[in-house]
Design a protein around this motif. Sequence first.
Motif, PDB file in Angstrom:
ATOM      1  N   PHE A 171       0.823  -1.219   0.000  1.00 59.26           N
ATOM      2  CA  PHE A 171       0.000   0.000   0.000  1.00 59.26           C
ATOM      3  C   PHE A 171       0.857   1.269   0.000  1.00 59.26           C
ATOM      4  O   PHE A 171       0.495   2.271  -0.606  1.00 59.26           O
ATOM      5  N   ARG A 172       1.993   1.227   0.690  1.00 56.53           N
ATOM      6  CA  ARG A 172       2.865   2.410   0.773  1.00 56.53           C
ATOM      7  C   ARG A 172       3.481   2.770  -0.581  1.00 56.53           C
ATOM      8  O   ARG A 172       4.103   3.830  -0.714  1.00 56.53           O
ATOM      9  N   ALA A 173       3.305   1.900  -1.573  1.00 63.51           N
ATOM     10  CA  ALA A 173       3.779   2.212  -2.926  1.00 63.51           C
ATOM     11  C   ALA A 173       2.608   2.310  -3.909  1.00 63.51           C
ATOM     12  O   ALA A 173       2.813   2.323  -5.118  1.00 63.51           O
ATOM     13  N   GLY A 174       1.379   2.359  -3.385  1.00 57.30           N
ATOM     14  CA  GLY A 174       0.201   2.470  -4.257  1.00 57.30           C
ATOM     15  C   GLY A 174      -0.302   1.149  -4.797  1.00 57.30           C
ATOM     16  O   GLY A 174      -1.219   1.098  -5.605  1.00 57.30           O
ATOM     17  N   VAL A 175       0.299   0.045  -4.329  1.00 53.97           N
ATOM     18  CA  VAL A 175      -0.029  -1.289  -4.871  1.00 53.97           C
ATOM     19  C   VAL A 175      -1.200  -1.908  -4.100  1.00 53.97           C
ATOM     20  O   VAL A 175      -1.196  -1.915  -2.865  1.00 53.97           O
ATOM     21  N   THR A 176      -2.182  -2.436  -4.827  1.00 49.85           N
ATOM     22  CA  THR A 176      -3.305  -3.123  -4.180  1.00 49.85           C
ATOM     23  C   THR A 176      -3.385  -4.597  -4.564  1.00 49.85           C
ATOM     24  O   THR A 176      -4.052  -5.381  -3.898  1.00 49.85           O
ATOM     25  N   THR A 177      -2.734  -4.962  -5.663  1.00 49.46           N
ATOM     26  CA  THR A 177      -2.691  -6.369  -6.096  1.00 49.46           C
ATOM     27  C   THR A 177      -1.242  -6.760  -6.354  1.00 49.46           C
ATOM     28  O   THR A 177      -0.498  -6.025  -7.002  1.00 49.46           O
ATOM     29  N   MET A 178      -0.862  -7.921  -5.838  1.00 49.88           N
ATOM     30  CA  MET A 178       0.472  -8.457  -6.104  1.00 49.88           C
ATOM     31  C   MET A 178       0.324  -9.842  -6.720  1.00 49.88           C
ATOM     32  O   MET A 178      -0.555 -10.611  -6.317  1.00 49.88           O
ATOM     33  N   VAL A 179       1.199 -10.138  -7.662  1.00 46.65           N
ATOM     34  CA  VAL A 179       1.222 -11.481  -8.237  1.00 46.65           C
ATOM     35  C   VAL A 179       2.525 -12.146  -7.799  1.00 46.65           C
ATOM     36  O   VAL A 179       3.613 -11.715  -8.192  1.00 46.65           O
ATOM     37  N   ASP A 180       2.385 -13.147  -6.958  1.00 45.57           N
ATOM     38  CA  ASP A 180       3.568 -13.904  -6.549  1.00 45.57           C
ATOM     39  C   ASP A 180       3.905 -14.878  -7.674  1.00 45.57           C
ATOM     40  O   ASP A 180       3.069 -15.681  -8.089  1.00 45.57           O
ATOM     41  N   VAL A 181       5.134 -14.778  -8.174  1.00 47.13           N
ATOM     42  CA  VAL A 181       5.468 -15.587  -9.350  1.00 47.13           C
ATOM     43  C   VAL A 181       6.390 -16.750  -8.972  1.00 47.13           C
ATOM     44  O   VAL A 181       7.601 -16.661  -9.026  1.00 47.13           O
ATOM     45  N   GLY A 182       5.753 -17.834  -8.564  1.00 45.79           N
ATOM     46  CA  GLY A 182       6.465 -19.095  -8.416  1.00 45.79           C
ATOM     47  C   GLY A 182       7.215 -19.312  -7.115  1.00 45.79           C
ATOM     48  O   GLY A 182       8.023 -20.239  -7.032  1.00 45.79           O
ATOM     49  N   SER A 183       6.946 -18.494  -6.082  1.00 50.06           N
ATOM     50  CA  SER A 183       7.606 -18.775  -4.801  1.00 50.06           C
ATOM     51  C   SER A 183       7.193 -20.151  -4.297  1.00 50.06           C
ATOM     52  O   SER A 183       7.991 -20.873  -3.696  1.00 50.06           O
ATOM     53  N   ALA A 184       5.917 -20.504  -4.562  1.00 49.96           N
ATOM     54  CA  ALA A 184       5.419 -21.821  -4.148  1.00 49.96           C
ATOM     55  C   ALA A 184       5.243 -22.726  -5.363  1.00 49.96           C
ATOM     56  O   ALA A 184       4.845 -22.274  -6.433  1.00 49.96           O
ATOM     57  N   GLY A 185       5.544 -24.000  -5.174  1.00 51.42           N
ATOM     58  CA  GLY A 185       5.254 -25.006  -6.193  1.00 51.42           C
ATOM     59  C   GLY A 185       3.971 -25.728  -5.845  1.00 51.42           C
ATOM     60  O   GLY A 185       3.320 -25.403  -4.851  1.00 51.42           O
ATOM     61  N   TYR A 186       3.636 -26.735  -6.652  1.00 51.86           N
ATOM     62  CA  TYR A 186       2.352 -27.413  -6.403  1.00 51.86           C
ATOM     63  C   TYR A 186       2.307 -28.048  -5.021  1.00 51.86           C
ATOM     64  O   TYR A 186       1.272 -28.106  -4.386  1.00 51.86           O
ATOM     65  N   ARG A 187       3.442 -28.512  -4.502  1.00 48.58           N
ATOM     66  CA  ARG A 187       3.435 -29.173  -3.188  1.00 48.58           C
ATOM     67  C   ARG A 187       3.333 -28.164  -2.047  1.00 48.58           C
ATOM     68  O   ARG A 187       2.735 -28.439  -1.012  1.00 48.58           O
ATOM     69  N   THR A 188       3.918 -26.991  -2.228  1.00 49.69           N
ATOM     70  CA  THR A 188       3.984 -26.034  -1.116  1.00 49.69           C
ATOM     71  C   THR A 188       2.896 -24.951  -1.187  1.00 49.69           C
ATOM     72  O   THR A 188       2.772 -24.143  -0.272  1.00 49.69           O
ATOM     73  N   PHE A 189       2.105 -24.952  -2.271  1.00 49.82           N
ATOM     74  CA  PHE A 189       1.089 -23.907  -2.417  1.00 49.82           C
ATOM     75  C   PHE A 189       0.059 -23.868  -1.272  1.00 49.82           C
ATOM     76  O   PHE A 189      -0.279 -22.775  -0.788  1.00 49.82           O
ATOM     77  N   PRO A 190      -0.483 -25.020  -0.824  1.00 51.27           N
ATOM     78  CA  PRO A 190      -1.506 -24.935   0.237  1.00 51.27           C
ATOM     79  C   PRO A 190      -1.021 -24.194   1.476  1.00 51.27           C
ATOM     80  O   PRO A 190      -1.762 -23.393   2.057  1.00 51.27           O
ATOM     81  N   LYS A 191       0.237 -24.411   1.881  1.00 53.12           N
ATOM     82  CA  LYS A 191       0.741 -23.693   3.061  1.00 53.12           C
ATOM     83  C   LYS A 191       0.925 -22.202   2.748  1.00 53.12           C
ATOM     84  O   LYS A 191       0.670 -21.333   3.588  1.00 53.12           O
ATOM     85  N   PHE A 192       1.372 -21.896   1.537  1.00 54.01           N
ATOM     86  CA  PHE A 192       1.522 -20.503   1.106  1.00 54.01           C
ATOM     87  C   PHE A 192       0.178 -19.780   1.241  1.00 54.01           C
ATOM     88  O   PHE A 192       0.079 -18.678   1.792  1.00 54.01           O
ATOM     89  N   LYS A 193      -0.866 -20.440   0.754  1.00 58.02           N
ATOM     90  CA  LYS A 193      -2.209 -19.846   0.824  1.00 58.02           C
ATOM     91  C   LYS A 193      -2.589 -19.591   2.282  1.00 58.02           C
ATOM     92  O   LYS A 193      -3.067 -18.504   2.632  1.00 58.02           O
TER      93      LYS A 193
END
Length: 415
Positions: free
Chosen positions: A111-133
């Motif tokens: 928010f401090r940079a005017g951003v309201t949507t972020m797209v995380d690009v690949g920090s999580a894989g299919y196995r680690t996505f549920p915990k990321f969420k």
Amino acid sequence: MKVRILFFTALILLIPGICISQNYDIIIKGGHLIDPKNKIDGVMDLAIKDKKIALVAKTIDEKEGKRIINAKGLYVTPGIIDAHVHVYFGNNMDQGLMDGPNSIQADAFSFRAGVTTMVDVGSAGYRTFPKFKETSIDGSQTRILALINIAGEGMRGGPFEQTTKDMISRRAVEVAKKYPDIVVGFKLAHYSGHEWGPVDSLMAAGKMASLPVMVDFGGATPPLSLEELLLRKFRPGDIFTHAYAYFPDTRESVIDENGKVKPYIFEAQKRGIKFDVGHGGGSFRWKVAVPSIQQGFYADVISTDLHTGSMNGGMKDMANTMSKFLALGLPLQDVINRSTWQAALMINRPELGNLSVGTEADVAVFSISKGDYGFIDIGTDKLKGTQKLVAELTIRAGKIVWDLNGMAANEFKKF
Ligand SMILES: [Zn+2]
């Protein structure tokens, strides 16, 4: 008698009219509104009601708003979309960007940079996505969307991003189908082998799910052919990130050794391939960006590649990264377009990145500071500039989440 009936009918019709004074939760008045999707570029008022954009008009009566924000001399834009970040933060010190210390907490930097949507690009894989969420997305005020890494563990670093047997297209597609509200595509990053297997697994996932893919072209020695990736592997809509990077030994740049943009880059863009800035800690060089812009090669989308390794270097934040494109000579409207509407199109979310009536009220208000500024690329070179975007106010889903100078606050009065 007839006259009297008419009089009372008129009165009944007027009463709701009186009651709808203060119809809107917020009115932003007198700002210069830039909304590239709707081709608006001029002074307009904007009203928000029930978390949504309710009205955009030349003048909206102040009496109709519960809260009035005077934006005279400022720029009102759609909430900024940062289409390349890493926000799967955690304290597993050896896990890099995946549930580790190199990712950052979205709300602390958005928010401090005017951003309201972020797209995380690949920090999580299919196995680690549920915990990321569970740990990073569900509790976040910033809207977080994601590309699923084709490597099962995501960006855990080292061998985890090199193990091709853990790049299973079908598994990545299953996760994308289970979380369609969050997952907007797939990612391959950091692979350093000199073969196409990982790209092919990524493409297979993209085709199965009908979603775009993004490639960070690793670092093979000798480099894999960028022309092959862009013209033969990619489909229109697929995304090449780190557009202005320069790693001559391990990956092909968009320019040749004489600073000339390679002809197939223009051909790829004409085919509908998308180019993402993904500034990062090492992937934005003036020696590539300046000649590219001079020769007419514009990355489609401006983004930060925000993580702890980029935010304290030349990148800093989204507003600073956008300011760099002002320094490169792009008009403000174009910079906003590539940070809002073009980003929304790239991730197939046309409901985002615009101020159409009825859309969720994500709004940014910027001032432009004038002065003598130096913009660093990745720590080696500096380009001078005279304008800097400053995020003054950010609204996410109708709620004020950042207010640098108290624009929306009441004046303090003594007891
Ligand atoms: Zn990245």
